[in-house]
Scaffold this motif. Structure first.
Motif, PDB file in Angstrom:
ATOM      1  N   ALA A  24       0.835  -1.202   0.000  1.00 15.60           N
ATOM      2  CA  ALA A  24       0.000   0.000   0.000  1.00 15.60           C
ATOM      3  C   ALA A  24       0.870   1.252   0.000  1.00 15.60           C
ATOM      4  O   ALA A  24       0.542   2.260  -0.640  1.00 15.60           O
ATOM      5  CB  ALA A  24      -0.927  -0.007   1.205  1.00 15.60           C
ATOM      6  N   CYS A  25       1.986   1.182   0.719  1.00 21.85           N
ATOM      7  CA  CYS A  25       2.872   2.337   0.814  1.00 21.85           C
ATOM      8  C   CYS A  25       3.491   2.649  -0.553  1.00 21.85           C
ATOM      9  O   CYS A  25       3.525   3.805  -0.984  1.00 21.85           O
ATOM     10  CB  CYS A  25       3.948   2.036   1.839  1.00 21.85           C
ATOM     11  N   LEU A  26       3.951   1.604  -1.247  1.00 22.72           N
ATOM     12  CA  LEU A  26       4.506   1.825  -2.586  1.00 22.72           C
ATOM     13  C   LEU A  26       3.409   2.322  -3.530  1.00 22.72           C
ATOM     14  O   LEU A  26       3.652   3.160  -4.410  1.00 22.72           O
ATOM     15  CB  LEU A  26       5.124   0.537  -3.123  1.00 22.72           C
ATOM     16  N   ALA A  27       2.195   1.817  -3.347  1.00 23.80           N
ATOM     17  CA  ALA A  27       1.065   2.280  -4.156  1.00 23.80           C
ATOM     18  C   ALA A  27       0.892   3.781  -3.974  1.00 23.80           C
ATOM     19  O   ALA A  27       0.780   4.534  -4.948  1.00 23.80           O
ATOM     20  CB  ALA A  27      -0.204   1.541  -3.753  1.00 23.80           C
ATOM     21  N   GLY A  28       0.885   4.202  -2.698  1.00 23.83           N
ATOM     22  CA  GLY A  28       0.742   5.624  -2.411  1.00 23.83           C
ATOM     23  C   GLY A  28       1.893   6.426  -2.985  1.00 23.83           C
ATOM     24  O   GLY A  28       1.716   7.554  -3.443  1.00 23.83           O
ATOM     25  N   LEU A  29       3.078   5.811  -3.008  1.00 22.06           N
ATOM     26  CA  LEU A  29       4.254   6.502  -3.525  1.00 22.06           C
ATOM     27  C   LEU A  29       4.066   6.901  -4.988  1.00 22.06           C
ATOM     28  O   LEU A  29       4.392   8.016  -5.385  1.00 22.06           O
ATOM     29  CB  LEU A  29       5.463   5.580  -3.367  1.00 22.06           C
ATOM     30  N   TYR A  30       3.508   5.977  -5.783  1.00 20.01           N
ATOM     31  CA  TYR A  30       3.306   6.302  -7.197  1.00 20.01           C
ATOM     32  C   TYR A  30       2.382   7.504  -7.346  1.00 20.01           C
ATOM     33  O   TYR A  30       2.682   8.447  -8.084  1.00 20.01           O
ATOM     34  CB  TYR A  30       2.722   5.103  -7.951  1.00 20.01           C
ATOM     35  N   SER A  31       1.229   7.487  -6.654  1.00 21.03           N
ATOM     36  CA  SER A  31       0.282   8.575  -6.898  1.00 21.03           C
ATOM     37  C   SER A  31       0.783   9.877  -6.293  1.00 21.03           C
ATOM     38  O   SER A  31       0.640  10.930  -6.896  1.00 21.03           O
ATOM     39  CB  SER A  31      -1.103   8.198  -6.392  1.00 21.03           C
ATOM     40  N   GLU A  32       1.379   9.813  -5.104  1.00 19.00           N
ATOM     41  CA  GLU A  32       1.794  11.070  -4.477  1.00 19.00           C
ATOM     42  C   GLU A  32       2.987  11.683  -5.200  1.00 19.00           C
ATOM     43  O   GLU A  32       3.123  12.898  -5.285  1.00 19.00           O
ATOM     44  CB  GLU A  32       2.116  10.844  -3.002  1.00 19.00           C
ATOM     45  N   ARG A  33       3.874  10.821  -5.741  1.00 19.03           N
ATOM     46  CA  ARG A  33       4.986  11.350  -6.520  1.00 19.03           C
ATOM     47  C   ARG A  33       4.484  12.047  -7.781  1.00 19.03           C
ATOM     48  O   ARG A  33       5.132  12.937  -8.322  1.00 19.03           O
ATOM     49  CB  ARG A  33       5.933  10.217  -6.915  1.00 19.03           C
ATOM     50  N   ALA A  34       3.313  11.605  -8.264  1.00 24.50           N
ATOM     51  CA  ALA A  34       2.741  12.237  -9.448  1.00 24.50           C
ATOM     52  C   ALA A  34       1.858  13.426  -9.079  1.00 24.50           C
ATOM     53  O   ALA A  34       1.208  14.011  -9.935  1.00 24.50           O
ATOM     54  CB  ALA A  34       1.942  11.222 -10.250  1.00 24.50           C
ATOM     55  N   GLY A  35       1.822  13.757  -7.794  1.00 26.48           N
ATOM     56  CA  GLY A  35       1.074  14.941  -7.385  1.00 26.48           C
ATOM     57  C   GLY A  35      -0.373  14.705  -7.044  1.00 26.48           C
ATOM     58  O   GLY A  35      -1.172  15.634  -7.010  1.00 26.48           O
TER      59      GLY A  35
END
Lengths: 323, 379
Positions: A24-35
């Motif tokens: 879930a954390c890596l999942a969040g990383l993708y979207s949050e890195r994309a803003g």
């Protein structure tokens, strides 16, 4: 030796408990890195868990279960994208909405389809992901120190556990060594610059959200098809939020994310293991304190007392071209 | 920086668009009802009848509405200052702690009309303090209020569980809750008001907190639109830069707004704790804080809208209980879906239908959307 075995056991359950957090954390990383802020991780994991367990039980196949989990979870991620990218809605509001729809619909549909009080049917052996025993694990088990470490810690997990840990270097590679990763990070920091370069901000963000959906789907499938052998209502129990905390704790970096999730998983494992037995030096630690510790640590980090967590600059701001 | 949307007449902005968004949310909810094999229209009829058909139903509807008015106002006050307070849940939980301390100390010696004001102050103070820390961190250290308030919800839950299985639990009891309050901490019921209109009520928990909630709604309106502080909050909410330029202290305004928001959230606990259960139990808030988000968005952050939206959600809660009784396939969790859909369509997708409505208005009468009718003269 007892002490050593106890430690190996705690570390083993640390790994098991941190896998859903890590995914879930890596999942969040993708979207949050994309803003795109995503507090809907929790909800997407929940629908993934439900869809996975339901499909696996109905079609008697773990793989179909996993596929369905990913599909439904991606669909929810796209709803988030539709609201926050296409219609420039508030990303937090959209995430909250997704969590509610997920919480309610998994219970209602579960009850309507299986009539087991919101549970899905218990998964039979071929319907869940089995533990993989590595070659020689049984033979080496008796060897002191190395034996238990190899047999308990490294061998004997399901394929999804290894997948989760393999995703850490993979995510790092995608993020820092590919064109997609570079653009994704750029769109999270300065979307106008990306737009000027002739690259579609919306499409990049949608792709990032699809990655998020895939990973939350796997995280959900892990919960209902590996850890539990069936869906139980509200089984994510705040893990999506802990993953969010871990993401901040990791300062939006993949390798840090792994360590943050292992730390939070360890706190969980330790609190289960201790359950009222006293610790040396500090005495008896209440279980609630251990449960609250990840959140307290994150708040302290956010307050800037352990380094500074700086989120992607364009996070949470819908991109408007004509500005 | 201008909004990318042109103006609409006020009645369309505050009436038509919310109505359309709400209808879409309910239509989607209707599809979910169909998916589980029930008739959505029959479900709607049972729901409305359950909520307003009998006196008891009305009393329960208003009881739930009371709770949601408080949490809705709490979310709205923070939102006017562009702060998203997801921590209403935790602030209400901690507010319950304040009430418990007051009631457990004084319920044997004081009458309810002395305890009630003290409990109001305690609940508000505890809720405000729980909102203060995230506010301080946002204002001074720049940590995002959404994340910190989520974290504080979990910390509040752990703290309350720790206290309710430990210090606050009476000796010899197994249940994780405080002892039941004595008569001094029980609030008078308001059921007689509904009975005046000829309806019969068996037993319903509607109590004096409903009036308090209405007073608070009025005070929030006064605060936001009729005071200097409210003006500053709205200014900061619209444009932090403009507020800074106007000499408004960022720290002061964020902390004040969040403390008022937290106080309103804390006061929510009065209704279930002193008005109904007469004890503080684990998870007594049970999601009301999150409902507040839906209520505030649906009410477009205006107290009048919030009261109406709260009554609608009270209706869903009460009618939903009846519905679960009549249609076993639909449990009360249906409300959670509706809540989510309302947040999605009235909140995140609030602008989805706007362009179409604007086009429609523009084609009927260009003036209504602030466009000049251009005829031949150029320019």
């Amino acid at each position: 030796m007892d002490m050593f075995n106890a430690i190996v056991q705690v570390l083993d359950s640390t790994i098991r408990l941190s896998v859903p957090l890590l995914l879930a954390c890596l999942a969040g990383l993708y979207s949050e890195r994309a803003g795109i802020f995503d507090i809907g991780l929790e909800g997407k994991m929940l629908v993934g868990a439900f869809a996975g367990a339901s499909a696996a039980a109905v079609f008697h196949s773990a793989l179909i279960g996993l596929g369905t989990a990913i599909l439904i979870s991606v669909a929810f991620a796209l709803v988030h994208g539709f609201a926050s990218i296409t219609h420039r809605g508030n990303q937090i509001v959209s995430g909250v909405a997704i969590n509610f729809v997920a919480a309610g619909s998994t219970i209602i549909l579960g009850q309507a389809w299986f009539s087991q009080g919101g549970r899905t049917p218990a998964l039979q052996p071929g319907e869940r992901f089995e533990a993989i025993t590595w070659p020689g694990a049984d033979a080496i088990k008796g060897v002191p120190i190395i034996g238990p470490i190899y047999a308990e810690l490294i061998s004997g997990h399901s394929i999804l556990v290894y997948f989760a840990f393999a995703m850490v270097p993979f995510t790092w590679w995608v993020l820092f060594r590919t064109r997609f990763g570079l653009r994704m990070r750029a769109v999270g920091e300065n979307p106008a610059a990306v737009d000027t370069a002739g690259i579609s901000v919306a499409w990049l963000r949608y792709r990032a959200l699809i990655c998020t959906g895939i990973l939350t789907g796997v995280a959900g499938a892990y919960l209902s098809m590996v850890q539990n052998g069936g869906f139980v209502k509200d089984m994510t129990a705040g893990k999506g939020y802990i993953a969010l905390a871990a993401l901040i704790f990791a300062k939006w970096k993949p390798v840090n994310a792994m360590f943050a999730c292992l730390l939070f998983g360890f706190l969980d494992a330790a609190s289960i293991r201790l359950q009222g037995s006293p610790l040396p030096l500090v005495g008896k630690v209440p279980a609630q304190f251990m449960q609250a510790l990840p959140y307290v640590l994150t708040v302290i980090l956010l307050a800037g007392f352990i380094g500074k967590a700086i989120p992607p600059r364009a996070g949470g701001v819908p991109y408007v071209k004509e500005r | 920086m201008s909004t990318p949307y042109a103006k609409l007449p006020a009645w369309a902005d505050y009436g038509l668009i919310p109505l359309i968004n709400l209808s879409v949310a309910f239509i989607v909810a209707g599809f979910v009802v169909m998916l589980v094999g029930e008739n959505p229209f029959r479900a709607a009829v049972i729901l409305v009848e359950g909520a307003f058909g009998k006196g008891t139903g009305i009393a329960f509807t208003l009881f739930y509405a009371t709770t949601f008015i408080f949490t809705g106002l709490s979310v709205a006050v923070a939102a006017h200052c562009s702060l998203f307070n997801i921590g209403t849940e935790g602030q209400a939980y901690i507010g319950g702690l304040g009430i418990a301390l007051v009631c457990l100390s004084f319920d044997s010696v004081l009458p309810w009309w002395v305890i009630f004001p003290i409990a109001i102050v305690a609940a508000a103070a505890f809720g405000a303090l729980w909102g203060l820390i995230p506010a301080y961190l946002q204002a001074k250290r720049g940590s995002h209020i959404v994340i910190t308030t989520i974290m504080f919800n979990f910390i509040a839950a752990s703290t309350m569980v720790y206290l309710l299985v430990g210090a606050l639990k009476p000796a010899g009891s197994q249940a994780p809750q405080t002892r039941n309050f004595l008569a001094g901490a029980e609030l008078p019921k308001l059921n007689w008001v509904i009975e005046l209109f000829g309806a019969k009520i068996r037993s319903a928990p509607l109590n004096i907190c409903f009036l308090l909630a209405l007073v608070m709604a009025f005070l929030v309106w006064l605060l936001i639109w009729r005071t200097r502080l409210g003006y500053e909050m709205r200014t900061y909410g619209h444009s932090p830069k403009a507020a800074r330029y106007a000499g408004i202290s960022e720290t002061r305004i964020i902390i004040t707004a969040m403390m008022i928001s937290g106080a309103l959230a804390g006061m929510m606990a009065l209704n279930p704790v002193m008005g109904d259960q007469h004890n503080v139990a684990i998870d007594f808030v049970s999601g009301a804080g999150y409902v507040g988000i839906a209520v505030a968005l649906m009410g477009r952050l205006h107290p009048v809208g919030i009261v109406l939206a709260a009554i609608l959600f009270g209706m869903l809660y009460q009618g939903g209980a009846e519905l679960a009784f009549e249609m076993p396939a639909i449990s009360r969790d249906m409300i959670v879906i509706i809540q989510g859909l309302v947040i999605l369509f009235a909140g995140a997708l609030e602008h989805m239908f706007r362009p179409y409505i604007q086009a429609l208005f523009a084609s009927i009468s260009p003036k209504s959307v602030g466009m000049q009718a251009v005829r031949g003269t150029g320019a």
